[in-house]
Design a protein around this motif. Structure first.
Motif, PDB file in Angstrom:
ATOM      1  N   LEU A 154       0.829  -1.204   0.000  1.00  0.00           N
ATOM      2  CA  LEU A 154       0.000   0.000   0.000  1.00  0.00           C
ATOM      3  C   LEU A 154       0.870   1.265   0.000  1.00  0.00           C
ATOM      4  O   LEU A 154       0.589   2.227  -0.723  1.00  0.00           O
ATOM      5  N   ALA A 155       1.929   1.249   0.790  1.00  0.00           N
ATOM      6  CA  ALA A 155       2.853   2.388   0.813  1.00  0.00           C
ATOM      7  C   ALA A 155       3.537   2.549  -0.544  1.00  0.00           C
ATOM      8  O   ALA A 155       3.690   3.666  -1.048  1.00  0.00           O
ATOM      9  N   LEU A 156       3.903   1.436  -1.142  1.00  0.00           N
ATOM     10  CA  LEU A 156       4.514   1.465  -2.473  1.00  0.00           C
ATOM     11  C   LEU A 156       3.541   2.053  -3.501  1.00  0.00           C
ATOM     12  O   LEU A 156       3.925   2.858  -4.350  1.00  0.00           O
ATOM     13  N   GLY A 157       2.281   1.677  -3.398  1.00  0.00           N
ATOM     14  CA  GLY A 157       1.263   2.239  -4.285  1.00  0.00           C
ATOM     15  C   GLY A 157       1.122   3.739  -4.104  1.00  0.00           C
ATOM     16  O   GLY A 157       0.989   4.489  -5.076  1.00  0.00           O
ATOM     17  N   VAL A 182       3.476   5.792  -2.967  1.00  0.00           N
ATOM     18  CA  VAL A 182       4.697   6.399  -3.508  1.00  0.00           C
ATOM     19  C   VAL A 182       4.628   6.432  -5.035  1.00  0.00           C
ATOM     20  O   VAL A 182       4.993   7.433  -5.663  1.00  0.00           O
ATOM     21  N   ALA A 183       4.136   5.353  -5.646  1.00  0.00           N
ATOM     22  CA  ALA A 183       4.013   5.319  -7.106  1.00  0.00           C
ATOM     23  C   ALA A 183       3.034   6.383  -7.590  1.00  0.00           C
ATOM     24  O   ALA A 183       3.311   7.103  -8.559  1.00  0.00           O
ATOM     25  N   GLY A 184       1.900   6.510  -6.915  1.00  0.00           N
ATOM     26  CA  GLY A 184       0.926   7.535  -7.292  1.00  0.00           C
ATOM     27  C   GLY A 184       1.489   8.932  -7.163  1.00  0.00           C
ATOM     28  O   GLY A 184       1.311   9.785  -8.056  1.00  0.00           O
ATOM     29  N   LEU A 185       2.183   9.189  -6.075  1.00  0.00           N
ATOM     30  CA  LEU A 185       2.821  10.494  -5.867  1.00  0.00           C
ATOM     31  C   LEU A 185       3.905  10.744  -6.921  1.00  0.00           C
ATOM     32  O   LEU A 185       4.017  11.854  -7.449  1.00  0.00           O
ATOM     33  N   SER A 186       4.668   9.705  -7.231  1.00  0.00           N
ATOM     34  CA  SER A 186       5.718   9.836  -8.245  1.00  0.00           C
ATOM     35  C   SER A 186       5.128  10.185  -9.604  1.00  0.00           C
ATOM     36  O   SER A 186       5.645  11.067 -10.306  1.00  0.00           O
ATOM     37  N   VAL A 187       4.047   9.507  -9.978  1.00  0.00           N
ATOM     38  CA  VAL A 187       3.390   9.798 -11.253  1.00  0.00           C
ATOM     39  C   VAL A 187       2.937  11.254 -11.284  1.00  0.00           C
ATOM     40  O   VAL A 187       3.181  11.981 -12.268  1.00  0.00           O
ATOM     41  N   ALA A 188       2.294  11.709 -10.217  1.00  0.00           N
ATOM     42  CA  ALA A 188       1.811  13.096 -10.160  1.00  0.00           C
ATOM     43  C   ALA A 188       2.968  14.091 -10.261  1.00  0.00           C
ATOM     44  O   ALA A 188       2.887  15.078 -11.001  1.00  0.00           O
ATOM     45  N   LEU A 189       4.065  13.833  -9.550  1.00  0.00           N
ATOM     46  CA  LEU A 189       5.225  14.736  -9.590  1.00  0.00           C
ATOM     47  C   LEU A 189       5.889  14.746 -10.966  1.00  0.00           C
ATOM     48  O   LEU A 189       6.289  15.808 -11.456  1.00  0.00           O
ATOM     49  N   ILE A 190       6.000  13.582 -11.560  1.00  0.00           N
ATOM     50  CA  ILE A 190       6.631  13.500 -12.880  1.00  0.00           C
ATOM     51  C   ILE A 190       5.815  14.281 -13.904  1.00  0.00           C
ATOM     52  O   ILE A 190       6.360  15.070 -14.672  1.00  0.00           O
ATOM     53  N   VAL A 191       4.517  14.057 -13.894  1.00  0.00           N
ATOM     54  CA  VAL A 191       3.655  14.762 -14.843  1.00  0.00           C
ATOM     55  C   VAL A 191       3.715  16.267 -14.609  1.00  0.00           C
ATOM     56  O   VAL A 191       3.799  17.057 -15.553  1.00  0.00           O
ATOM     57  N   ARG A 192       3.711  16.665 -13.360  1.00  0.00           N
ATOM     58  CA  ARG A 192       3.748  18.103 -13.029  1.00  0.00           C
ATOM     59  C   ARG A 192       5.081  18.741 -13.420  1.00  0.00           C
ATOM     60  O   ARG A 192       5.127  19.827 -13.980  1.00  0.00           O
ATOM     61  N   ARG A 193       6.170  18.069 -13.097  1.00  0.00           N
ATOM     62  CA  ARG A 193       7.500  18.657 -13.316  1.00  0.00           C
ATOM     63  C   ARG A 193       7.979  18.545 -14.769  1.00  0.00           C
ATOM     64  O   ARG A 193       8.752  19.373 -15.223  1.00  0.00           O
ATOM     65  N   LEU A 194       7.551  17.496 -15.469  1.00  0.00           N
ATOM     66  CA  LEU A 194       8.061  17.264 -16.823  1.00  0.00           C
ATOM     67  C   LEU A 194       6.975  17.417 -17.890  1.00  0.00           C
ATOM     68  O   LEU A 194       7.097  16.868 -18.979  1.00  0.00           O
ATOM     69  N   LEU A 241       7.899   2.873 -12.820  1.00  0.00           N
ATOM     70  CA  LEU A 241       6.954   1.770 -12.652  1.00  0.00           C
ATOM     71  C   LEU A 241       7.654   0.412 -12.780  1.00  0.00           C
ATOM     72  O   LEU A 241       7.260  -0.553 -12.117  1.00  0.00           O
ATOM     73  N   SER A 242       8.699   0.324 -13.591  1.00  0.00           N
ATOM     74  CA  SER A 242       9.489  -0.912 -13.673  1.00  0.00           C
ATOM     75  C   SER A 242      10.167  -1.195 -12.331  1.00  0.00           C
ATOM     76  O   SER A 242      10.187  -2.349 -11.870  1.00  0.00           O
TER      77      SER A 242
END
Length: 175
Positions: free
Chosen positions: A91-94, A96-108, A123-124
């Protein structure tokens, strides 16, 4: 889950091919970046992560790590109570993955190809973590055989395609 049908199973071959393709394109994009391009470091990092994932596929590091923790849990007498902590970590990994996706989309957002390549690689790495955690219910899905290969190999291929597509998109029209 260990490789029970030999070293050169279809699943392993598909995994190795996926990570070789991702590594090759990430390395190519890194080498093609102009010297002052701030994304050169990003592509070097992506190539490094893909290299580690490829080496893991070749040498079974995630399963060696999993086996180590499994033996520790058995010796400590708490192997039977592992499901709760495994689920919490997933659940914590999920999250972190969700937060990472949001940050990547926002920053890049201004470099969608770079964002897509980073998403595929993140995701890999997340899939690697899921496999190392090895919750039986998740393993039951990931290691189901479809056409002679395990479902997880199709996820590796999908994520390699995402990474490679992002690399291609970012490289189109750039140095």
């Amino acid at each position: 889950m260990t490789w029970s049908n030999g070293y050169f199973s279809l699943t392993r071959i598909l995994g190795i091919a996926s990570f070789v393709a991702s590594l090759a394109l990430c390395g190519w994009r890194w080498r093609r970046c102009a010297e002052g391009d701030v994304f050169k470091t990003l592509f070097a990092a992506l190539a490094s992560v893909q290299a580690v994932l490829l080496l893991d596929m070749v040498f079974d590091w995630r399963w060696r790590l999993h086996s180590f923790w499994m033996m520790e849990a058995m010796q400590g007498g708490w192997y039977g109570q592992r499901r709760g902590p495994q689920l919490l970590v997933l659940l914590a990994l999920g999250a972190v993955a969700g937060l990472s996706v949001a940050l990547i989309v926002r920053r890049l957002g201004n470099r969608p190809g770079a964002a897509l390549a980073l998403l595929g690689t993140v995701l890999s790495a997340g899939l690697w973590c899921i496999e190392a955690i090895s919750l039986h219910a998740v393993d039951g899905v990931l290691y189901t055989r479809v056409g002679g290969a395990m479902v997880v190999s199709f996820l590796w291929i999908l994520l390699a395609v995402v990474t490679c597509t992002g690399i291609w998109m970012d490289g189109a029209g750039r140095a």
